[in-house]
Design a protein around this motif. Structure first.
Motif: not given
Length: 286
Positions: A16-17, A82-83, A236-238, A243-244
């Motif tokens: 995604x980045x 969103x992931x 982990x995705x949340x 965070x990112x």
């Protein structure tokens, strides 16, 4: 399994980045080069490539095509979602696999699991929210990825047992990489920054690590016990999404996720119970 899900979640975050600067096929190509080198090396060390003729199987070709389509649709949608939302919808995969196994592989599915599947799909509808302001057309791409991934997993069940898992992973990674390069002329090629190369390197390592961990988990553990730990990827995705990217799932997404995870976990539990039942000896005939 938890390690695999953490690795896949980091891979999604890296993708995604990078996708903000680089088209999806280019990501598939560049990430695929690095991941394929790692997986081919590991497959060679494990001796999985000593008899390449075993890889010439129609079911493996079908599995590979399904994996390519699953990757294309997921990566294309990830740029705009969103992931955590993408991961939430993807949690329907175990339910779709159970449904596909009943329809196409004639595996027995009792009324409890049919009920769980139905409730799980209600949870998917809650997350996708068709016809509302919160609806995103890219959610449909994630659903397409789920269907392709289910086809891949069902094909995996039909593969001959003598095909090494490491060889399958290496072939799949190489095929996704090749598909990326073939699609680049239609999507374009963007200049790659040094920061993007670092992101691709991390994504490739995480992708290869995820493949290795999930193979070991499914081979060394009781599948009925191990499979529900797939749902840890949503946690982990949340965390990574917040965070990112500063993404926070809304209440509707969390409710839908809880429905999907609960129904999927129950379906896996029932499958585990069914696998533990003692089989009756066939009746003697005279």
């Amino acid at each position: 399994m938890i390690g695999a899900m953490a690795a896949f979640a980091v891979n999604d975050a890296c993708t995604k980045l990078a996708i903000a600067d680089v088209p999806a096929p280019q990501i598939m190509a560049l990430r695929g080069v690095m991941a394929t080198v790692l997986l081919v090396a590991l497959a060679g060390i494990r001796g999985a490539l000593r008899q390449p003729h075993r890889l010439v199987q129609p079911v493996l070709a079908f599995r590979t095509v399904a994996d390519i389509l699953a990757t294309i649709t997921y990566v294309a949608a990830l740029r705009y979602m969103p992931i955590a939302n993408a991961s939430a919808i993807f949690q329907a995969l175990p339910l779709v696999v159970t449904l596909g196994a009943a329809l196409f592989l004639a595996e027995p599915v009792g009324w409890r699991r049919w009920t769980a599947i139905s409730i799980g799909f209600v949870g998917v509808v809650v997350i996708v929210r068709p016809g509302t302001e919160g609806f995103s057309v890219f959610s449909l791409l994630i659903l397409a990825s789920v269907l392709c991934s289910a086809a891949r997993d069902l094909a995996t069940r039909r593969m001959p047992a003598d095909i090494p898992s490491f060889a399958v992973s290496a072939v799949t990674s190489a095929s996704v990489m090749l598909a990326g390069f073939l699609l680049v002329p239609f999507w374009g090629w963007s200049p790659v920054r040094s920061a993007d190369l670092l992101i691709f390197a991390v994504a490739s390592v995480m992708l290869a690590l995820g493949y290795i961990c999930i193979v070991e988990a499914m081979r060394s553990g009781d599948m009925g016990f191990v499979a529900p730990f797939r749902y840890t990827i949503l946690l982990f995705a949340i965390v990574l999404g917040f965070a990112i990217f500063g993404d926070v799932p809304d209440a509707t997404t969390l409710v839908g996720s809880a429905i999907v995870i609960g129904s999927g976990a129950y379906s896996l539990y029932r499958e585990r119970m069914r696998g533990r039942r003692p089989k009756l000896a066939p009746a003697s005939t005279h």
